[in-house]
Motif scaffolding. Structure first.
Motif, mmCIF file in Angstrom:
data_model
loop_
_atom_site.group_PDB
_atom_site.id
_atom_site.type_symbol
_atom_site.label_atom_id
_atom_site.label_comp_id
_atom_site.label_asym_id
_atom_site.label_seq_id
_atom_site.Cartn_x
_atom_site.Cartn_y
_atom_site.Cartn_z
ATOM 1 N N ALA A 81 -0.700 -13.421 4.091
ATOM 2 C CA ALA A 81 -0.369 -13.009 2.729
ATOM 3 C C ALA A 81 -1.288 -11.888 2.278
ATOM 4 C CB ALA A 81 -0.466 -14.201 1.773
ATOM 5 N N ILE A 82 -2.594 -12.011 2.563
ATOM 6 C CA ILE A 82 -3.545 -10.966 2.155
ATOM 7 C C ILE A 82 -3.172 -9.646 2.826
ATOM 8 C CG2 ILE A 82 -5.949 -10.228 2.316
ATOM 9 C CD1 ILE A 82 -5.745 -12.398 0.333
ATOM 10 N N ILE A 83 -2.892 -9.713 4.137
ATOM 11 C CA ILE A 83 -2.517 -8.475 4.846
ATOM 12 C C ILE A 83 -1.214 -7.924 4.277
ATOM 13 C CG2 ILE A 83 -1.881 -7.515 7.086
ATOM 14 C CD1 ILE A 83 -3.612 -9.769 8.335
ATOM 15 N N GLU A 106 -6.280 -7.539 -7.498
ATOM 16 C CA GLU A 106 -5.119 -6.671 -7.267
ATOM 17 C C GLU A 106 -4.564 -6.923 -5.880
ATOM 18 O OE1 GLU A 106 -3.083 -4.927 -8.942
ATOM 19 O OE2 GLU A 106 -4.260 -5.352 -10.727
ATOM 20 N N PRO A 107 -3.278 -7.073 -5.602
ATOM 21 C CA PRO A 107 -2.201 -7.249 -6.581
ATOM 22 C C PRO A 107 -2.226 -8.669 -7.127
ATOM 23 C CG PRO A 107 -1.335 -7.372 -4.356
ATOM 24 C CD PRO A 107 -2.794 -7.150 -4.226
ATOM 25 N N ALA A 108 -2.329 -8.786 -8.424
ATOM 26 C CA ALA A 108 -2.641 -10.081 -9.013
ATOM 27 C C ALA A 108 -1.464 -10.675 -9.766
ATOM 28 C CB ALA A 108 -3.817 -9.938 -9.952
ATOM 29 N N LEU A 109 -1.468 -12.001 -9.782
ATOM 30 C CA LEU A 109 -0.527 -12.701 -10.650
ATOM 31 C C LEU A 109 -1.070 -12.657 -12.080
ATOM 32 C CD1 LEU A 109 2.065 -14.352 -10.502
ATOM 33 C CD2 LEU A 109 0.706 -16.369 -10.033
ATOM 34 N N TYR A 110 -2.374 -12.887 -12.217
ATOM 35 C CA TYR A 110 -3.066 -12.778 -13.504
ATOM 36 C C TYR A 110 -4.252 -11.839 -13.299
ATOM 37 C CZ TYR A 110 -0.639 -17.236 -13.626
ATOM 38 O OH TYR A 110 0.296 -18.219 -13.505
ATOM 39 N N PRO A 111 -4.119 -10.542 -13.549
ATOM 40 C CA PRO A 111 -5.183 -9.606 -13.161
ATOM 41 C C PRO A 111 -6.473 -9.853 -13.920
ATOM 42 C CG PRO A 111 -3.157 -8.458 -13.795
ATOM 43 C CD PRO A 111 -2.997 -9.878 -14.201
ATOM 44 N N GLU A 157 -1.657 -6.206 0.995
ATOM 45 C CA GLU A 157 -2.264 -4.871 1.109
ATOM 46 C C GLU A 157 -1.228 -3.847 1.549
ATOM 47 O OE1 GLU A 157 -5.010 -3.934 0.117
ATOM 48 O OE2 GLU A 157 -6.239 -5.739 -0.087
ATOM 49 N N VAL A 158 -0.329 -4.264 2.442
ATOM 50 C CA VAL A 158 0.600 -3.283 3.017
ATOM 51 C C VAL A 158 1.820 -3.061 2.129
ATOM 52 C CG1 VAL A 158 1.999 -2.729 5.042
ATOM 53 C CG2 VAL A 158 -0.160 -3.954 5.325
ATOM 54 N N ARG A 178 -9.772 -4.351 0.363
ATOM 55 C CA ARG A 178 -10.672 -5.509 0.409
ATOM 56 C C ARG A 178 -10.307 -6.360 1.625
ATOM 57 N NH1 ARG A 178 -13.310 -8.548 -3.097
ATOM 58 N NH2 ARG A 178 -13.762 -9.515 -1.115
ATOM 59 N N TRP A 179 -10.645 -5.887 2.821
ATOM 60 C CA TRP A 179 -10.188 -6.557 4.041
ATOM 61 C C TRP A 179 -10.820 -7.925 4.241
ATOM 62 C CZ3 TRP A 179 -14.660 -7.221 6.656
ATOM 63 C CH2 TRP A 179 -15.676 -6.286 6.430
ATOM 64 N N SER A 180 -12.017 -8.144 3.672
ATOM 65 C CA SER A 180 -12.702 -9.412 3.965
ATOM 66 C C SER A 180 -12.000 -10.599 3.313
ATOM 67 C CB SER A 180 -14.142 -9.350 3.494
ATOM 68 O OG SER A 180 -14.191 -9.482 2.094
ATOM 69 N N ARG A 181 -11.055 -10.304 2.413
ATOM 70 C CA ARG A 181 -10.362 -11.432 1.765
ATOM 71 C C ARG A 181 -9.593 -12.276 2.779
ATOM 72 N NH1 ARG A 181 -6.940 -10.015 -3.075
ATOM 73 N NH2 ARG A 181 -5.837 -8.658 -1.642
ATOM 74 N N ALA A 182 -9.140 -11.623 3.856
ATOM 75 C CA ALA A 182 -8.390 -12.363 4.873
ATOM 76 C C ALA A 182 -9.285 -13.345 5.616
ATOM 77 C CB ALA A 182 -7.738 -11.387 5.853
ATOM 78 N N LEU A 183 -10.611 -13.184 5.465
ATOM 79 C CA LEU A 183 -11.534 -14.075 6.184
ATOM 80 C C LEU A 183 -11.834 -15.347 5.410
ATOM 81 C CD1 LEU A 183 -14.116 -11.407 7.407
ATOM 82 C CD2 LEU A 183 -12.167 -12.329 8.642
#
Lengths: 766, 766
Positions: free
Chosen positions: B542-544, B76-81, B547-548, B149-154
């Protein structure tokens, strides 16, 4: 020695001697400023030459050039219209002056040299063409036939061909030399744009898509090519992509590929090619100048030399007279210092090698600092040295004093940001003003005023001028206001700007900021010469633009209620982006307005809207004018500007003090008149003593004890930091001091490819 | 010798010998690729090391990194959830793989080195943080509390810390190192923006002016600061000026001064600072690499050396086995050539100096060209050598043949531009296609096919692939079309693009174009590494951004008639420039869309409209996200990209063949197996034989007579032209060949300031 110059006898008669000295002075001063030199040796010719170079004549020429250029303000389409007869008379007067000046120059130059110089021919041809145009236009006007004053676009040639416009000419030459290299990159770039246009036509042409304005989307190959060219400048991104992207997400790949290839890669390649050529040709010209200087210095030496023992030398008296002839306002202490440096063995004469350094020595600015007592200390020593007075002085010199004023400035900024309508805040302004005046007075009390207002104390001057101007303007406004007549808008604006400019003083207290600003100020003068180049190009485009677009678009005041005021008085603009964005005042109806439009086009954004608007009111082909302007100004000139700034920064970074400067410094130290430089000096090429408020306090007083003469010398390194001078010095260090260099003809025909045989350039690699 | 390595006995036993060779091979191959080296000498450790570097494991790591990064498409937010459990499982799998790989690496590296390397710690920390985040998010999700899911930016850290991402890491390091220098320039720049904002507030704030949209003009200090920051990027020029300019022409001076100072001067200074730092740190790293290589080669030499007479040497057999161990697919003729070059005196062994060159020798690509007869000539010589056949061959080799096809291509372009609806034109397409196929067949008939499809014959491959692809696609489309079912849009689009790409073949015929393209292709691979850097930064932003901003803005199809479809489903956008420009599809609703928005922001134009739109639907503070993105991507990364392209071009310009290459060429010539290079070769570093269709005709046949072995060698100079390799070679030529270099610790702690003590950088000058 391949120079066929006559060798003077041991002691030439007084008359001949004077003549040789004058000629040598001409050579040396010429080597210094790289101007043309008289080749005749008669005193009359030399006097004519000196007269030609006299400052009054040069200033007069400048004034006439300004008058000639500003004629465009008074000719149709005019800001202040004048009848044709008036402008024509002034123009003919200017042409006469230019012609006279050229004839004067021809008198002092050998015919061969005169006719070989493109500058002179260019001026002659321009004068001829302008006269021709004046006659044609005048006679047609008399017959009431309107024609075009095309020769007006040639006027900047007078400016370009001034001897002092060397930098502008170099930039123009650089552009001309870059053209062959850039042409093929440009053609490839255009090919790429066309291929993408074809793809866009096929992919989007018959999808029936609509733009945000509801007009058909990318249906015509010419329109597509224009839109894609605009996309290279990024001015219509992402609008041009949106309809296709809305239709299908994958189509965005087309535009991304286009932007990467054309905007990022090709534009970087343009910058690389322009930069590479700029550097190459710059170095070649510098090499030419350096060899030319050496050549002329050798000629001068051959004129002045006398034989002493087995070697030829120049006597001290001759040397000094020559130096005084070249730089009349040289102080005797400075001259003595230079002589001591040149005459290393203290033999009373200089040999050839040391003589050759004369021009460089004269070029280096040596600041002679006289450390004097504070006038108050002289007038009333008891009061000035009293404990209260000393406390004040110590306070002013303390760091906290600076910090307190920084806080005051920041507070002031807050008050400025607040609304000034309330009376308390407007009264605060008086408080701040008096605080600033108090600061200046305290500093003048503490520091020696002549040192405080030293020539290179930029920030002190800035402080005082800003505060005084703000004081005058505020008082003026208050008087006008209290007289209850009106609140002059102009004066208010000026007061406001001065008040805010005062905030810049914060920069002074932060070392790092001061360094950056000083660096910028140092490369500023050379940056200004780019202003000259831009002015020349703008002027030509403005004249052409005014001929084509004058009166097509009108600006009506906001309160004006003409039916088509919003359409700029031209129904053709109905529904156009130009009218919607209210660009009516962006027109070519007079010179100032045309310059502003060209500035906006240089900034690039929305240039396609302006181009589209003028294409609507005239013809689609008008877009060509704007495309050509973009190519010339943005692709060529702005890139050269960037290349220049980069190069200037790198040179400033990699600068080491040249050998001669170090020799002078050593001598200064030996003679015991040096100011102890701070230890960090070497690490800070751009930080100079003068930028420091406290520079004249602690350390200098320490020196004062050592030498009582009250005269101190220091090399004013900053003054010397034009890119030209830097590059000359860098190149000079590569030439052996006893290298005679090639002959004059060889020097004049130097080409960059000689220099770069090992490093193939793009051209030859192609 | 400060190396504490054991000196092997004269003839070590076979077992030990094998081991020393393996270790030396590890050192040498490591010197070649600059990877980490095993410090243990047991065969098991070396095998483990070789296994670690095996291509299957490396490819597997890449794949898992791709999987990990692409998870953002399914979350989420997904192109293909996909459900959280699925993505979490995959992520944990990936983390396990990364951890295992890291443990494997720890096994083959001494502990000290392993823990000193920031890369390893960075990966460990990222794995830990990701696990932590997964656990927190999972448990909160189980309790139906939504969290981030903040760790995705890492995730990009895994990509950055791959050994192969050296260039990306270097660029990141370069950015980090530039920060202190650029910070003060940036602060000064912001100060300047603020001072101008204050002036604008005072000058225009209470004039009651209106923008073109009718909203109040520059009334709020924050809004003014934002508008002026946007003006630096030129995105709102000249709109932001127009109201003031309409009110009073002189106010335009305010904006011109602002643009000159902030847009032109400050932005150039940013480029200069970034470029200067980039160059400085690049050179430092290259120096480090070169010394490291030399250090390791000396270690390898010490392992393998035997004493012959008074000097230590490496025997031919050892040398050859080592070379084979390092590069298993080395042809024996190539190996023989390298040996002959290394063993100058033909003594059967190489000394230390020549041994050190091994890595470089192996790095240089030597193309062994086998000149063979055309297969048809072998199979049916009579027919192939018949006069008709020879005529055809001569025809194909003739210049006119190329010109005829250029004309055909241009004709084709015209037909493409015309409407293809009419049946004649669509039938012409078949004609062109067959003409192209005929061309390829004729060329294959004339030239030796293996030479025609040589590895470096880029343009031949391009030709054939494009034509075959177009043939396949056209046939496929025709079959589908003739089956009357539908005209597949995708296939049609592909056919169109292929058809137009064919036009690029014109470039091949024009020498200058080919050269430019070849240069671009040469610096292309290194340019691609910038793609990696941009990808990493985009991914984080993009991840940030997702989320926003997810779900705030929706795109509705053009046919959709929802009441607020034009407002992107968000009433807050009513009357905004964002909705008016129809930017609804520029949203952060999934990864692909977010990447596209970030691309648009990189292109800069209209970024303020996008920023303004998202600020309206969330909060004014959202503009900060866009400003930070602009600073990071445009001011830092794009400038580094420009610096890189400039540097690459200058290096390519100033390149001379390195000493080793020249030695090899000399040897090739001596051995009589060289291909006569064209005379202009030296002037054309970027033009290579392979780019020429006729390169295998005339001259090569001349060589054929001289040597009958059928084997020719030529240095494939192009292959070597990555900026890295170029810089390494340039720097190597500055080190004396018998210079041992500093110790390992010294090498690893090199800093650019050691190198530039004489040239103070901006930092130290401040």
């Amino acid at each position: 020695m391949r120079r066929p110059r006559l060798e003077p006898a041991e002691e030439p008669p007084a008359q001949e001697w004077e003549q040789a000295l004058l000629l040598a002075a001409a050579y040396v001063s010429d080597a210094q400023y790289n101007r043309n030199v008289p080749f005749e040796t008669s005193p009359r010719a030399i006097r004519l030459y000196c007269f030609y170079n006299h400052w009054t004549l040069r200033v007069a020429t400048y004034i006439f050039i300004c008058v000639d250029l500003s004629l465009a303000l008074f000719e149709e389409p005019a800001l202040y219209p004048l009848p044709f007869l008036a402008t024509a008379t002034v123009e003919i007067l200017c042409l006469t002056v230019f012609f006279g000046r050229l004839m004067h120059f021809a008198k002092v130059t050998p015919q061969m040299v005169f006719w070989k110089d493109t500058k002179n021919i260019c001026i002659l041809v321009t004068i001829g063409l302008t006269l021709l145009d004046l006659i044609i236009y005048g006679s047609l006007e008399a017959a009431h036939i309107h024609s075009v004053r095309w020769s007006r676009a040639l006027r900047p040639f007078f400016l370009i061909n001034l001897p002092e416009s060397r930098q502008v000419r170099r930039a123009l030459r650089s552009i001309r030399n870059t053209l062959p290299d850039i042409l093929y990159v440009f053609l490839l770039f255009m090919f790429s744009v066309l291929v993408f246009s074809l793809m866009a036509l096929k992919l989007f042409g018959d999808r029936g898509l609509k733009t945000a304005e509801g007009s058909p989307y990318l249906t015509n190959i010419l329109e597509i090519a224009f839109e894609l060219y605009v996309l290279v400048t990024t001015a219509n991104s992402p609008d041009v992509m949106m309809p296709a992207y809305d239709f299908n997400g994958w189509y965005s790949l087309f535009f991304i590929a286009y932007i990467i290839i054309n905007t990022y890669i090709f534009m970087s390649v343009f910058l690389a090619v322009v930069y590479n050529n700029y550097r190459k040709h710059l170095k070649n010209e510098i090499r030419k100048l350096v060899y030319l200087k050496r050549y002329k210095m050798i000629e001068a030496f051959n004129i002045l030399k006398v034989q002493v023992g087995v070697e030829f030398v120049v006597q001290e008296a001759t040397w000094k007279r020559l130096a005084r002839l070249v730089v009349p306002d040289l102080s005797s202490s400075h001259l003595e210092l230079l002589w001591k440096i040149s005459d290393e063995g203290q033999k009373g004469h200089v040999d050839r090698m040391n003589f050759l350094r004369l021009a460089d020595l004269l070029n280096i600015q040596v600041v002679t600092i006289s450390i004097k007592k504070h006038p108050l200390d002289v007038w009333m020593p008891r009061i000035y040295q009293s404990s209260a007075s000393l406390l004040v002085q110590r306070m002013v010199r303390h760091r906290v004093f600076v910090w307190v004023y920084d806080v005051i400035i920041l507070l002031n900024a807050v008050f400025i940001a607040l609304d000034e309508k309330s009376p308390i805040i407007s009264r605060m302004e008086w408080l701040f003003l008096s605080l600033y005046i108090a600061e200046i007075l305290l500093k003048l009390y503490t520091y020696e005023p002549r040192a405080y207002f030293g020539r290179k104390q930029f920030w002190n001057w800035f402080d005082v001028l800003i505060v005084i101007a703000a004081l005058v303007a505020t008082v003026a406004n208050a008087t006008i206001h209290s007289a209850r007549k009106y609140n002059s808008q102009q004066i208010l604006d000026i007061v406001l700007i001065l008040r805010i400019l005062r905030l810049l003083r914060v920069i002074v207290s932060i070392q790092r900021f001061r360094v950056i600003v000083t660096t910028l100020i140092n490369i500023g003068p050379t940056m200004l010469t780019f202003g000259g180049l831009v002015f020349v190009v703008y002027y030509m485009f403005a004249i052409i633009g005014m001929e084509v677009f004058q009166g097509k678009v009108h600006f009506y005041d906001a309160n004006f209620t003409a039916p088509d005021a919003l359409l700029c008085g031209n129904p053709a603009l109905k529904g156009s982006a130009f009218a919607r964005a209210r660009y009516c005042k962006n027109n070519f109806n007079h010179l100032a307005s045309a310059f502003l439009v060209l500035t906006e086009l240089t900034v690039v954004n929305q240039w396609h809207v302006i181009a589209g608007g003028f294409a609507l009111v005239t013809h689609q082909a008008a877009k060509l004018y704007f495309i050509v302007f973009h190519i010339v100004v943005v692709i060529l000139i702005v890139n050269i500007f960037i290349a220049f700034v980069l190069e200037a920064f790198f040179v400033a970074y990699s600068l080491e003090k040249s050998e001669i400067e170090t020799a002078i410094e050593k001598k200064i130290q030996e003679l015991g008149v040096g100011i102890q430089e701070e230890e960090e000096q070497d690490e800070k090429p751009t930080a100079n003593l003068s930028a420091k408020d406290g520079g004249f306090s602690g350390e200098d007083e320490g020196v004062e004890r050592k030498a009582s003469k009250g005269l101190y010398c220091r090399i004013a390194s900053n003054k010397y930091r034009t890119v030209d001078a830097l590059l000359q010095r860098m190149f000079e260090s590569e030439i052996a001091p006893d290298d005679d260099g090639p002959s004059l003809d060889e020097i004049l025909s130097f080409s960059p490819s000689d220099m770069y045989l090992k490093n193939p350039n793009f051209e030859s690699s192609a």
